[in-house]
Design a protein around this motif. Structure first.
Motif, PDB file in Angstrom:
ATOM      1  N   ILE A 205       3.234   1.856   8.722  1.00  0.00           N
ATOM      2  CA  ILE A 205       3.572   2.779   9.722  1.00  0.00           C
ATOM      3  C   ILE A 205       4.886   2.896  10.504  1.00  0.00           C
ATOM      4  O   ILE A 205       5.397   3.886  10.796  1.00  0.00           O
ATOM      5  CB  ILE A 205       2.339   2.628  10.760  1.00  0.00           C
ATOM      6  CG1 ILE A 205       1.229   3.017  10.082  1.00  0.00           C
ATOM      7  CG2 ILE A 205       2.346   3.564  12.111  1.00  0.00           C
ATOM      8  CD1 ILE A 205      -0.322   2.762  11.009  1.00  0.00           C
TER       9      ILE A 205
ATOM     10  N   GLY B 293      -6.608   1.992   7.242  1.00  0.00           N
ATOM     11  CA  GLY B 293      -7.632   1.146   8.126  1.00  0.00           C
ATOM     12  C   GLY B 293      -8.516   0.896   7.303  1.00  0.00           C
ATOM     13  O   GLY B 293      -9.080  -0.477   7.352  1.00  0.00           O
TER      14      GLY B 293
ATOM     15  N   TYR C 262      -3.869   5.905   9.168  1.00  0.00           N
ATOM     16  CA  TYR C 262      -4.904   5.180   9.885  1.00  0.00           C
ATOM     17  C   TYR C 262      -6.179   5.093   9.416  1.00  0.00           C
ATOM     18  O   TYR C 262      -6.697   4.197   9.186  1.00  0.00           O
ATOM     19  CB  TYR C 262      -4.684   5.773  11.377  1.00  0.00           C
ATOM     20  CG  TYR C 262      -3.695   5.868  12.315  1.00  0.00           C
ATOM     21  CD1 TYR C 262      -3.251   4.502  12.555  1.00  0.00           C
ATOM     22  CD2 TYR C 262      -3.075   6.791  12.923  1.00  0.00           C
ATOM     23  CE1 TYR C 262      -1.916   3.991  13.467  1.00  0.00           C
ATOM     24  CE2 TYR C 262      -1.920   6.635  13.749  1.00  0.00           C
ATOM     25  CZ  TYR C 262      -1.248   5.476  13.897  1.00  0.00           C
ATOM     26  OH  TYR C 262      -0.278   5.191  14.601  1.00  0.00           O
TER      27      TYR C 262
END
Lengths: 150, 900
Positions: free
Chosen positions: B314, B297, B293
């Motif tokens: 993921i 990200g 993440y």
């Protein structure tokens, strides 16, 4: 005849007179009820003493084997206790007991009897009292028979 | 056995492992299809993508392979498929899905069964191998090995290893490929994220096993501690007599309690460790999404990674942990099992074992052990290094009757053991008939030499089994081929023996008897000569007869029964016994015996359990007896509470006379109280059952509680019919009913003969009946048959149901019946006492005529019955006295004569 009637018989025996009914019931329950035909022996002189008997019904005689032949020394009837001396003194039978008519008796096993005595002081005391009474009677008899005190 | 578990598994199961592995690979496409189909059903059939651009039909079941673009992107069509409509496509695909589900299930079933079978086969092999190794324990090892520990190892510790074997190779390969694929997928999406995932996986794979090492150490400790616990418990049970004699139960309790604490401590440490590891494992697994993440990200925001890729990564990562976790679990299991395996192998280490001898090879050889026995410079030391026998020379001619005595110590016994080829360390040379004693093959020793030592060794089984044990060296027949095929195949696959216990193993030729019957007769005769005939007869009276195996004896016994009944009637003694009569209540039998009117052969109809048997209870309900019997039980309980109350717990009178055990008295008091109440707090179903159980052993003339009157007996008699009918209706075959004119195979010979109960109320009834019974058995010459039945008497574990002379007799006869060339008797006569030992010795000399008998003598009282007396002096020298010298010559002269 059931346990209860046997307990009643046991109560008639002097040695057991003062013992609790529930103890007598235990004594009766742990004993065997045995039938003897006429002429059948409860035990013979010289046998190992393994039980005492309470005569519930009928009668029997006590016989001593003398060199000259058997001698009848006593007669036993209903509610009489026999053979208890042997199991207390741990000696062989001193006489023979024979049923003189069809009889039934309560056979109190030696081991069980001693077990109960050791367990319940009340019973031991009753037995001792009875034995003491007998001794006293015997002494009295001896005294009355002997011509003068020794 | 191999040092490494994996090598061991691979060596014995590579073929099966490879087959399973191939099937696993073969199942993968189907598995993939079943995962892929739902997507297809939704996309093509339901959402209708296959019917875009106005197409009315779509292809179904078309089979084609498209090569990836880097291989040219070529497409091969194998099957065009069918053109079908939308609804048909939906159903077609759905059924196809169902088909793949079934195929997958079938694969899974096959793989599981194959893995299970593989594990079980390996376990069977290991257990058998370990048992074979245990048979080869050296005497030194046997002194320290505890039987229960060895049993625990072979039975329990091997079990988890077996469970693991099926997975040993398949699992890591399978899971490893799965995990690697997922990781590869992630790597292809994003190198960085892939590296992160790989790093975390790496940490997991490196750190976790390291932490588990401690766990393994603890596991090893646990295994040893629990093995010792098992050993200790069985020691205490075996030595219970000593515990009771010295009242050391408290110490034993403390000792076991301490062991349990240690075990608990180890286990608790294992738990703490285990959960720490688990925690760490989970943490690492959860950490990776955090990286994804955060960094993923970050990359996405920077535009180096598109959102679709991140989501795919993921999603792929979600596929990674399960196989990884299973892989780590597998590794844990592997280490665990490896530890167990190492422990097991160490227990059966080579230095603890005797050299293996090739059985088949030795089978062919046979030699008579008759001829000169030459002993040269024989020296045997005792445990402290001083000489028991020092440089002794002997020349004897076999066969001979040899007595061996020693002035001091146990030189004679050690010499006897040496001749019997028991393990004895010696120097010098011993030759029998020209063969070096140590080089005589073990199978010849087994056949030609027998040794009866002080401690009789008996196995559970009958007296006959134990006596014939020495004749069981190899199967004499092979069992039915057809029935054996499968079993033989399994045995071959697992390295187990091809012999079966069902074959006839008794080597009659060695016993000299023509048939098993003749052998039985011989054993009875021999036992008779040892003075055990009456014992055997008593065992026989208490034994049972199978009428199918002994139809003649069964028939004659029923005849004897009739004769006994007639005799009692003729002599006016019929009141001594109340016979079993199907139409009459037997007053002198228990309530249970009267209701069942037969002999139960299962636990559920025996003793108090009968009151809980549903079919029996159903019959009582049907006969409307339950209520009355419960009431009767309550009266019994009341009386017992009344008369036994004052006695201390554990008093002998309880066990002898009471219907209830001492510690149950209080419970019955409570039950009686509950019985008085109704509704809640009233008597439960279980209470009623317990009261009912009290009535079962009741006999009115014996217990005299006045509970059974004529009417009740009539009703119980009616109940008997119900019991029989209902047990029959439910197909119960665990009771053998009494039939007046046939033998009851479940009842003892005595009961079958008497077929009734003795009236104990008559003085001496039992003894009188016994005498008449014995008379009839004598008249009808049934005694021999009954004695043979006595051979079936069970000796119990280690022969504990026999007396010590009986055990010794069985042990000795085992040596006698196989008629060895050399029979060595070392202390086996001790149990008989002096006078009986003489009779046994006479029997032995008769039975060994023409063969060698070597007896260790504790004194020289009967030395004159031996041809040769070997005496070891205190200095360790040997002197020999022949019979001519031994008989009459005074000892001193004889000794000096021999010394010359």
């Amino acid at each position: 005849m059931t346990l209860d009637s046997e307990v009643l018989s046991l109560r008639q025996v002097p040695m057991f007179r003062d013992i609790d009914p529930s103890r007598l019931k235990l004594l009766a329950f742990t004993s065997e009820r045995i039938h003897f035909a006429k002429g059948q022996r409860f035990f013979s002189q010289g046998d190992a003493a393994d039980a005492a008997y309470v005569i519930l019904d009928g009668c029997a005689e006590v016989v001593l084997d003398n060199p000259g032949g058997p001698v009848k020394v006593a007669e036993l009837g209903r509610n009489d206790l026999v053979g208890e001396m042997g199991i207390l003194s741990d000696s062989p039978r001193s006489a023979t007991v024979i049923a003189t008519e069809p009889s039934s008796a309560l056979r109190i096993d030696k081991r069980v009897f001693l077990e109960l005595l050791s367990q319940f002081p009340q019973m031991s005391i009753a037995v001792m009292r009875e034995l003491a009474n007998r001794l006293e009677r015997t002494n009295a008899q001896l005294l009355s028979r002997s011509p003068r005190p020794v | 056995m191999d040092k490494s578990l994996f090598r061991y598994i691979w060596r014995h199961s590579k073929r099966d492992q490879l087959i399973i592995f191939m099937v696993v690979i073969a199942s993968l496409p189907f598995y993939y299809m079943s995962l892929d189909l739902p997507r297809k059903i939704v996309n093509e059939a339901i959402q209708g993508r296959a019917f875009e651009q106005g197409r009315q039909t779509a292809k179904f079941l078309d089979i084609s392979i498209s090569l990836p673009a880097w291989l040219g992107g070529h497409r091969f069509d194998f099957f065009e498929g069918f053109e079908v409509g939308r609804l048909h496509l939906l159903f077609g695909l759905s059924f196809l899905f169902l088909f793949f589900v079934l195929v997958n299930g079938a694969f899974k079933y096959w793989i599981n069964v194959a893995k299970g079978a593989l594990g079980e086969r390996m376990m069977r092999r290991m257990r058998f191998e370990l048992f074979s190794l245990a048979l080869r324990f050296t005497p030194e090892t046997l002194r320290t090995v505890k039987s229960s520990e060895a049993a625990t190892i072979i039975k329990d510790e091997v079990e988890p290893i077996g469970g693991f074997i099926g997975d040993a190779f398949v699992q890591p390969v399978f899971l490893g490929t799965q995990a690697a694929t997922a990781l590869l997928f992630i790597l292809m999406q994003s190198v960085w994220l892939g590296l992160i995932a790989a790093a975390v996986v790496g940490v997991q794979l490196v750190v976790i096993p390291r932490m588990r090492r401690e766990l393994l150490r603890l596991g090893r400790m646990r295994q040893i501690a629990s093995r010792r616990l098992a050993g200790r418990i069985s020691e205490v049970i075996d030595g219970m007599e000593a515990v009771h004699v010295h009242q050391t139960a408290r110490w034993e309790r403390a000792e076991i309690g301490h062991r349990l604490y240690e075990l608990f401590d180890i286990r608790f440490r294992i738990y703490k460790r285990k959960f720490i590891v688990k925690f760490l494992n989970n943490l690492l697994a959860q950490l990776t999404p955090f990286f994804f993440y955060a960094f993923g990200g970050y990359f996405a925001l920077q535009g180096r990674l598109d959102i679709g890729q991140l989501v795919a990564v993921i999603a792929a990562y979600r596929e990674l942990p399960p196989p990884l976790k299973e892989l780590i679990d597998w590794d844990q299991q592997r280490l665990d099992v490896q530890v167990k395996y190492d422990q097991v192998v160490a227990y059966f280490a080579a230095e603890k074992l005797l050299a293996e001898h090739a059985e088949e090879e030795a089978e062919a050889q046979d030699m008579e052990l008759v001829g000169p026995l030459e002993v040269r410079h024989l020296t045997i030391l005792d445990a402290h290094g001083s000489a028991l026998i020092a440089g002794a020379d002997l020349d004897l001619r076999l066969p001979a009757r040899i007595g061996v005595a020693a002035e001091t110590g146990n030189a004679a016994s050690v010499f006897a053991r040496l001749i019997a080829r028991r393990p004895v360390e010696f120097s010098g040379e011993v030759r029998i008939a020209g063969h070096d004693l140590t080089e005589i093959p073990a199978s010849v020793v087994g056949r030609r030499i027998a040794y009866a030592g002080v401690e009789p060794i008996l196995f559970p089984g009958s007296i006959r089994d134990n006596i014939l044990y020495g004749l069981r060296q190899r199967p004499m027949t092979s069992a039915e081929q057809s029935e054996l095929d499968r079993r033989l195949q399994e045995a071959k696959r697992t390295g187990n023996p091809l012999d079966t216990p069902e074959a006839d193993w008794i080597d009659l030729s060695r016993s000299g008897a023509a048939s098993r019957e003749e052998l039985d007769d011989r054993i009875v005769e021999l036992l008779g000569r040892i003075g055990l005939r009456d014992d055997l007869y008593r065992f026989g009276l208490g034994g049972t007869i199978n009428p199918e195996r002994h139809p003649e004896l069964a028939e004659r016994l029923v005849e004897a029964r009739e004769r006994l009944h007639r005799r009692l009637e003729e002599e006016g003694l019929s009141e001594l016994v109340e016979f079993f009569d199907p139409d009459r209540y037997n007053q002198h039998a228990t309530v249970a015996e009267n209701l069942l009117f037969g002999v139960p052969t299962s636990q559920s109809l025996t003793g108090r359990a009968l009151a809980g048997d549903i079919h029996f209870r159903e019959a009582l309900d049907r006969a409307e007896l339950t209520q009355d019997l419960v009431a009767m039980g309550a009266r019994i309980a009341e009386t017992m509470v009344d008369i036994f109350k004052g006695l201390p717990l554990g008093h002998p009178l309880f066990d002898q006379f009471s219907f209830v055990h001492a510690d149950e008295l209080g419970e019955f008091e409570k039950i009686l109280k509950r019985l008085g109440m109704s509704g809640r707090g009233g008597a439960t179903r279980e209470d009623r059952e317990r009261l009912l159980a009290l009535t079962l052993p009741y006999v009115e003339p014996r217990h005299r509680l006045g509970l059974l009157d004529e009417a009740m007996m009539e009703r119980l008699l009616a109940g008997r019919a119900q019991v029989r009918e209902i047990l029959f209706r439910h197909g119960r075959n665990d009771v053998r009913f009494y039939e007046p004119d046939s033998l009851n195979p479940a009842a003892t010979v005595r009961d079958n003969l008497l077929f009734g109960r003795v009236n104990d109320r008559i003085a001496d009834a039992r003894e009188r009946v016994r005498l008449i019974g014995a008379e009839i058995i004598e008249e009808m010459s049934l005694r021999a048959g009954i004695e043979r039945v006595g051979l079936d008497h069970q000796v119990g574990p280690a022969g504990r149901l026999l007396t010590s002379p009986q055990r010794a007799a069985v042990n000795l006869l085992r040596c006698v019946v196989k008629r060895p060339d050399i029979l060595v008797v070392d202390g086996a006569l001790a149990a008989f006492g002096e006078s009986r030992a003489d009779a046994v010795l006479d029997m032995l000399t008769d039975e060994t005529a023409g063969r060698t008998l070597l007896v260790v003598l504790s004194n020289e009282r009967r030395a004159d019955m031996f041809d040769v007396l070997v005496r070891f002096s205190a200095g360790g020298g040997a002197e020999v006295r022949r019979r001519e010298a031994a008989g009459s010559v005074p000892r001193d002269e004889a000794a000096s004569a021999a010394a010359e």
